[in-house]
Design an enzyme around this catalytic site. Sequence first.
Site, mmCIF file in Angstrom:
data_model
loop_
_atom_site.group_PDB
_atom_site.id
_atom_site.type_symbol
_atom_site.label_atom_id
_atom_site.label_comp_id
_atom_site.label_asym_id
_atom_site.label_seq_id
_atom_site.Cartn_x
_atom_site.Cartn_y
_atom_site.Cartn_z
ATOM 1 N N LYS A 13 -9.988 -52.269 -40.157
ATOM 2 C CA LYS A 13 -9.140 -52.582 -41.317
ATOM 3 C C LYS A 13 -7.861 -51.738 -41.286
ATOM 4 O O LYS A 13 -6.764 -52.265 -41.426
ATOM 5 C CB LYS A 13 -9.884 -52.295 -42.643
ATOM 6 C CG LYS A 13 -11.181 -53.039 -42.830
ATOM 7 C CD LYS A 13 -11.833 -52.708 -44.170
ATOM 8 C CE LYS A 13 -12.278 -51.269 -44.323
ATOM 9 N NZ LYS A 13 -13.333 -50.846 -43.379
ATOM 10 N N ARG A 89 -14.319 -53.497 -53.055
ATOM 11 C CA ARG A 89 -15.525 -53.206 -52.276
ATOM 12 C C ARG A 89 -16.781 -53.584 -53.043
ATOM 13 O O ARG A 89 -17.882 -53.200 -52.652
ATOM 14 C CB ARG A 89 -15.558 -51.710 -51.980
ATOM 15 C CG ARG A 89 -15.248 -51.351 -50.537
ATOM 16 C CD ARG A 89 -15.260 -49.834 -50.398
ATOM 17 N NE ARG A 89 -15.538 -49.402 -49.071
ATOM 18 C CZ ARG A 89 -14.617 -48.987 -48.188
ATOM 19 N NH1 ARG A 89 -13.351 -48.999 -48.498
ATOM 20 N NH2 ARG A 89 -14.982 -48.577 -47.013
ATOM 21 N N ARG A 128 -13.584 -42.207 -33.598
ATOM 22 C CA ARG A 128 -12.310 -42.314 -34.340
ATOM 23 C C ARG A 128 -11.673 -40.943 -34.588
ATOM 24 O O ARG A 128 -12.345 -40.006 -34.973
ATOM 25 C CB ARG A 128 -12.588 -42.993 -35.683
ATOM 26 C CG ARG A 128 -11.466 -42.817 -36.703
ATOM 27 C CD ARG A 128 -11.504 -43.833 -37.792
ATOM 28 N NE ARG A 128 -12.654 -43.754 -38.674
ATOM 29 C CZ ARG A 128 -12.906 -44.646 -39.618
ATOM 30 N NH1 ARG A 128 -12.110 -45.681 -39.775
ATOM 31 N NH2 ARG A 128 -13.957 -44.516 -40.386
ATOM 32 N N ARG A 171 -12.632 -37.349 -39.570
ATOM 33 C CA ARG A 171 -13.088 -37.380 -40.961
ATOM 34 C C ARG A 171 -14.478 -36.782 -41.098
ATOM 35 O O ARG A 171 -15.339 -37.030 -40.263
ATOM 36 C CB ARG A 171 -13.095 -38.831 -41.462
ATOM 37 C CG ARG A 171 -11.710 -39.324 -41.813
ATOM 38 C CD ARG A 171 -11.654 -40.813 -41.988
ATOM 39 N NE ARG A 171 -12.720 -41.367 -42.813
ATOM 40 C CZ ARG A 171 -12.827 -42.649 -43.114
ATOM 41 N NH1 ARG A 171 -11.924 -43.505 -42.661
ATOM 42 N NH2 ARG A 171 -13.815 -43.083 -43.844
ATOM 43 N N ARG A 182 -22.998 -45.630 -45.318
ATOM 44 C CA ARG A 182 -21.827 -46.473 -45.619
ATOM 45 C C ARG A 182 -22.089 -47.921 -45.229
ATOM 46 O O ARG A 182 -21.639 -48.849 -45.913
ATOM 47 C CB ARG A 182 -20.591 -45.929 -44.894
ATOM 48 C CG ARG A 182 -20.016 -44.699 -45.611
ATOM 49 C CD ARG A 182 -19.232 -43.799 -44.680
ATOM 50 N NE ARG A 182 -18.061 -44.418 -44.125
ATOM 51 C CZ ARG A 182 -17.427 -43.980 -43.032
ATOM 52 N NH1 ARG A 182 -17.870 -42.927 -42.393
ATOM 53 N NH2 ARG A 182 -16.365 -44.607 -42.597
HETATM 54 P P1 ADP Z 1 -13.660 -46.981 -43.706
HETATM 55 O O1 ADP Z 1 -12.275 -47.157 -43.201
HETATM 56 O O2 ADP Z 1 -14.528 -46.282 -42.710
HETATM 57 O O3 ADP Z 1 -14.229 -48.262 -44.218
HETATM 58 P P2 ADP Z 1 -12.505 -45.837 -46.091
HETATM 59 O O4 ADP Z 1 -11.512 -44.814 -45.698
HETATM 60 O O5 ADP Z 1 -12.005 -47.167 -46.462
HETATM 61 O O6 ADP Z 1 -13.602 -45.955 -44.923
HETATM 62 O O7 ADP Z 1 -13.408 -45.295 -47.276
HETATM 63 C C1 ADP Z 1 -14.009 -44.028 -47.205
HETATM 64 C C2 ADP Z 1 -14.840 -43.795 -48.455
HETATM 65 O O8 ADP Z 1 -13.993 -43.810 -49.615
HETATM 66 C C3 ADP Z 1 -15.919 -44.844 -48.742
HETATM 67 O O9 ADP Z 1 -17.117 -44.592 -48.006
HETATM 68 C C4 ADP Z 1 -16.111 -44.654 -50.262
HETATM 69 O O10 ADP Z 1 -16.859 -43.487 -50.538
HETATM 70 C C5 ADP Z 1 -14.673 -44.397 -50.728
HETATM 71 N N1 ADP Z 1 -13.997 -45.670 -51.077
HETATM 72 C C6 ADP Z 1 -13.016 -46.295 -50.382
HETATM 73 N N2 ADP Z 1 -12.633 -47.429 -50.998
HETATM 74 C C7 ADP Z 1 -13.397 -47.544 -52.120
HETATM 75 C C8 ADP Z 1 -13.486 -48.493 -53.165
HETATM 76 N N3 ADP Z 1 -12.732 -49.603 -53.187
HETATM 77 N N4 ADP Z 1 -14.399 -48.269 -54.153
HETATM 78 C C9 ADP Z 1 -15.168 -47.173 -54.153
HETATM 79 N N5 ADP Z 1 -15.139 -46.242 -53.192
HETATM 80 C C10 ADP Z 1 -14.262 -46.406 -52.171
HETATM 81 P P1 ADP Z 2 -11.683 -49.198 -40.568
HETATM 82 O O1 ADP Z 2 -10.386 -48.883 -41.272
HETATM 83 O O2 ADP Z 2 -12.135 -50.596 -40.794
HETATM 84 O O3 ADP Z 2 -12.749 -48.200 -40.880
HETATM 85 P P2 ADP Z 2 -10.273 -48.357 -38.119
HETATM 86 O O4 ADP Z 2 -9.057 -49.207 -38.094
HETATM 87 O O5 ADP Z 2 -10.110 -46.937 -38.535
HETATM 88 O O6 ADP Z 2 -11.432 -49.088 -38.995
HETATM 89 O O7 ADP Z 2 -10.957 -48.426 -36.669
HETATM 90 C C1 ADP Z 2 -12.100 -47.637 -36.361
HETATM 91 C C2 ADP Z 2 -11.935 -47.041 -34.943
HETATM 92 O O8 ADP Z 2 -12.058 -48.098 -33.986
HETATM 93 C C3 ADP Z 2 -10.578 -46.395 -34.701
HETATM 94 O O9 ADP Z 2 -10.771 -45.282 -33.838
HETATM 95 C C4 ADP Z 2 -9.762 -47.501 -34.003
HETATM 96 O O10 ADP Z 2 -8.807 -46.945 -33.096
HETATM 97 C C5 ADP Z 2 -10.838 -48.278 -33.260
HETATM 98 N N1 ADP Z 2 -10.603 -49.734 -33.268
HETATM 99 C C6 ADP Z 2 -10.053 -50.510 -34.240
HETATM 100 N N2 ADP Z 2 -10.030 -51.810 -33.880
HETATM 101 C C7 ADP Z 2 -10.602 -51.881 -32.654
HETATM 102 C C8 ADP Z 2 -10.875 -52.962 -31.726
HETATM 103 N N3 ADP Z 2 -10.574 -54.235 -32.036
HETATM 104 N N4 ADP Z 2 -11.481 -52.641 -30.550
HETATM 105 C C9 ADP Z 2 -11.800 -51.353 -30.248
HETATM 106 N N5 ADP Z 2 -11.579 -50.305 -31.072
HETATM 107 C C10 ADP Z 2 -10.981 -50.549 -32.255
#
Ligand code: ADP
Ligand code: ADP
Length: 239
Positions: A13, A89, A128, A171, A182
């Site tokens: 994302k 979410r 990551r 992170r 998660r």
């Molecule tokens: P990822 O990219 O791995 O999906 P995020 O950075 O989006 O993780 O989110 C990290 C954490 O922040 C989540 O596990 C949750 O605890 C909190 N969080 C993020 N977005 C939301 C949301 N829309 N509602 C509630 N908690 C959230």
């Molecule tokens: P999210 O925001 O959904 O948690 P990220 O964009 O942070 O996901 O991506 C998670 C990890 O995977 C990062 O280290 C990113 O560089 C890598 N990544 C993202 N998209 C791809 C893909 N299509 N193939 C391989 N690795 C990816």
Amino acid sequence: MRVILIGPPGAGKGTQATRLAEKHNVPSISTGDLFRARTKDKNDPLGQQIKAIMDAGQLVPNEITVKMISERLDQPDCKNGFILDGFPRSVEQAESLDKMLKEKGIKLDGVIQIGVDDDKLVERISGRFSCGKCGEGYHDKFKKPADPHQCNKCGAKEDPKDPEASIWKRRSDDNEETVRGRLHTYHTQTAPILPYYDAKGVLKVVDGMAAMDDVTRQIEDVLDPKQGAKTLAPPKKFG
Ligand code: ADP
Ligand code: ADP
Ligand code: ZN
């Protein structure tokens, strides 16, 4: 362009939101990033409460999340659009967003589900890291910086002899135990918003198992089928 990206942790994302935002000149808004910024101050009780919730892989309460997003969408840089990464979410958040957008007179262009199988996500998340200066995202295997001691994007450099001064950040919630929590939160609380948007006819699914550039092409294609590549196979369904 007003778009929501939905997907499990590690789906890509953030990666895709940044690309879309740069291309279309709109801000990418990540609730996770907004919360992480809030947790930096050790003397801020709300920030520390949020950090504990994030480290447990749970959702931050809706009152806090919805208010934060509503205020963010009122900022002038959102006038021509935004990419939402990580919000909504839950069905309750999706309903709050609908109400909020209606009040603000805003219509969404699309809701995109980035589908990735669970097995792949642990690998994505454990590799990551990001640049501590500009936030550019990297991966140990899938997106290495050209020079292991320098950020490709902003040029920030570290002293290879001083690991304490690393420019790279990982992170605290990107560990295997929290990732499982998660993922559970995603399947139980977030995935129900997929049929919610599907019923409204706005949901588009892309195959997030593909390489980063391919996923970007699929997203461009579903947002504007006239412009995008037509050669892609139809995406499979993800839960
Ligand atoms: P990822 O990219 O791995 O999906 P995020 O950075 O989006 O993780 O989110 C990290 C954490 O922040 C989540 O596990 C949750 O605890 C909190 N969080 C993020 N977005 C939301 C949301 N829309 N509602 C509630 N908690 C959230
Ligand atoms: P999210 O925001 O959904 O948690 P990220 O964009 O942070 O996901 O991506 C998670 C990890 O995977 C990062 O280290 C990113 O560089 C890598 N990544 C993202 N998209 C791809 C893909 N299509 N193939 C391989 N690795 C990816
Ligand atoms: Zn950088």
